[in-house]
Scaffold this motif. Structure first.
Motif, PDB file in Angstrom:
ATOM      1  N   TYR A   1      87.981  32.831 109.919  1.00 15.03           N
ATOM      2  CA  TYR A   1      86.321  33.050 110.715  1.00 15.03           C
ATOM      3  C   TYR A   1      87.159  33.225 112.193  1.00 15.03           C
ATOM      4  O   TYR A   1      86.279  32.768 113.131  1.00 15.03           O
ATOM      5  CB  TYR A   1      86.755  31.682 111.264  1.00 15.03           C
TER       6      TYR A   1
ATOM      7  N   GLU B   1      84.852  35.500 113.400  1.00 13.30           N
ATOM      8  CA  GLU B   1      83.379  34.895 114.474  1.00 13.30           C
ATOM      9  C   GLU B   1      83.485  34.069 115.406  1.00 13.30           C
ATOM     10  O   GLU B   1      82.914  34.106 116.232  1.00 13.30           O
ATOM     11  CB  GLU B   1      82.651  33.879 113.304  1.00 13.30           C
TER      12      GLU B   1
ATOM     13  N   TYR C   1      82.338  34.587 119.462  1.00 16.66           N
ATOM     14  CA  TYR C   1      81.489  33.342 120.786  1.00 16.66           C
ATOM     15  C   TYR C   1      82.075  33.679 121.412  1.00 16.66           C
ATOM     16  O   TYR C   1      81.005  33.584 122.474  1.00 16.66           O
ATOM     17  CB  TYR C   1      81.052  31.938 118.724  1.00 16.66           C
TER      18      TYR C   1
ATOM     19  N   ARG D   1      84.302  25.531 109.878  1.00 14.89           N
ATOM     20  CA  ARG D   1      83.342  26.181 110.201  1.00 14.89           C
ATOM     21  C   ARG D   1      82.943  25.545 111.865  1.00 14.89           C
ATOM     22  O   ARG D   1      83.335  25.723 112.181  1.00 14.89           O
ATOM     23  CB  ARG D   1      82.688  27.177 110.030  1.00 14.89           C
TER      24      ARG D   1
ATOM     25  N   GLU E   1      71.481  39.248 115.235  1.00 11.52           N
ATOM     26  CA  GLU E   1      73.493  39.971 115.366  1.00 11.52           C
ATOM     27  C   GLU E   1      73.250  40.653 116.031  1.00 11.52           C
ATOM     28  O   GLU E   1      74.245  40.147 116.740  1.00 11.52           O
ATOM     29  CB  GLU E   1      74.014  39.391 114.041  1.00 11.52           C
TER      30      GLU E   1
ATOM     31  N   LEU F   1      73.629  30.539 116.198  1.00  9.27           N
ATOM     32  CA  LEU F   1      74.417  30.442 115.443  1.00  9.27           C
ATOM     33  C   LEU F   1      73.584  29.784 114.335  1.00  9.27           C
ATOM     34  O   LEU F   1      73.978  29.285 113.634  1.00  9.27           O
ATOM     35  CB  LEU F   1      75.537  30.275 116.321  1.00  9.27           C
TER      36      LEU F   1
END
Length: 309
Positions: free
Chosen positions: A9, A12, A16, A52, A119, A148
């Motif tokens: 992750y 990701e 963020y 996650r 995205e 998200l």
């Protein structure tokens, strides 16, 4: 928890943190992974299905805890109106690096051709700049809910807030963004237009470059405070201070969900050194915006070579 699972992750989390801070946020990402590793045997993590969410909880608190520059990060158009090309370019004002939104490599953010429109738009420079208007807690609520797609209940759990307070923060965040002009999403620069831009720029053919622009194209150059609007004013730049770009070489890359061009300036007979990364937007089949991120330090973050032979 296996550390390798958390690492799945990393991109990701980096995306963020980038949206939150408006700059390449490897330090915040690394701190998130470090805190996750230290807490791997604690009660906070309860299985693969919640990994996650748990990592986003840690990343959120890292973002809220970390101290950044006292002012929000911005793009030149957020600070001043469009200017004019000066007679003496040495009079141009630069502002510290911490003033500016920075570019982010699509590869680092995990943005690829299969990425959804949401995205891609959520890492667009104008949107990331607009996020900086929000207080920290409203910023994370908006990111978690609107980008998200976390539920209000998940947000409340992550932030230790009540459901009404989450919904109130989201409403205030959306209202704040609505008060600030965010340029409408541009279109991807297609392969043909990108190829024409690269060819014209490497040839430094100003006539061809200008022909690729929309009439109201925008031209920004952080760390310079000055920005330009309109093909005519941009042409003046290219025929004046922009002459330093003659004999440049380029590498095509991508940044913030958009095509980008890494520009190397000639530093000797057999050497070209990093100068700027151009992020492109288009409208109606022509280039509507060029954001130049000037500085060799950006190139390492994109995995680009330190020089071209």
């Amino acid at each position: 928890m296996h550390t390798i699972e958390a690492e799945d992750y990393r991109r990701e989390i980096l995306g963020y943190c980038y949206r939150y801070f408006g700059c390449f946020a490897e330090d915040a990402t690394q701190e998130t992974m470090l805190r996750a590793w230290r807490a791997r045997d604690g009660a906070g993590f309860q299985g693969r299905s919640s990994l996650r969410t748990w990592l986003y909880s840690i990343a959120t608190h890292v973002c809220l805890d970390m101290t950044r520059a006292p002012q929000r990060r911005a793009l030149p158009a957020d600070l001043t109106g469009p200017g004019r090309v000066p007679d003496d370019p040495t009079t141009l004002t630069t502002l510290p690096e911490t003033t500016w939104i920075g570019p982010a490599s699509d590869a680092h953010l995990g943005i690829d051709p299969s990425a959804t429109a949401i995205e891609r738009e959520s890492v667009r420079l104008a949107f990331v700049a607009a996020l900086q208007y929000l207080p920290p807690r409203q910023r994370v609520v908006l990111l978690l809910r609107d980008v998200l797609d976390h539920s209000a209940a998940e947000c409340a759990g992550l932030l230790g807030m009540t459901l009404p307070s989450v919904n109130s923060a989201l409403a205030r965040a959306r209202k704040t963004l609505s008060r600030h002009e965010i340029a409408p999403p541009g279109h991807d620069v297609d392969a043909g237009l990108l190829e024409q831009y690269v060819a014209a720029f490497e040839a430094y053919d100003v006539d061809r470059l200008v022909a690729l622009l929309t009439d109201d194209a925008e031209f920004t150059m952080p760390p310079f405070e000055l920005w330009l609007r309109g093909a005519e004013e941009i042409e003046r730049w290219w025929r004046g201070p922009g002459e330093v770009c003659r004999n440049a070489r380029t590498i095509v890359t991508s940044a913030n969900g958009r095509p980008a061009v890494a520009v190397y300036h000639q530093a000797g007979d057999q050497r070209w050194e990093p100068f700027a990364i151009h992020v492109l937007d288009s409208a109606a089949g022509r280039i509507s915006a060029i954001t130049h991120f000037i500085g060799a330090h950006h190139f390492a973050e994109f995995g680009l070579p330190a020089q071209l032979p």
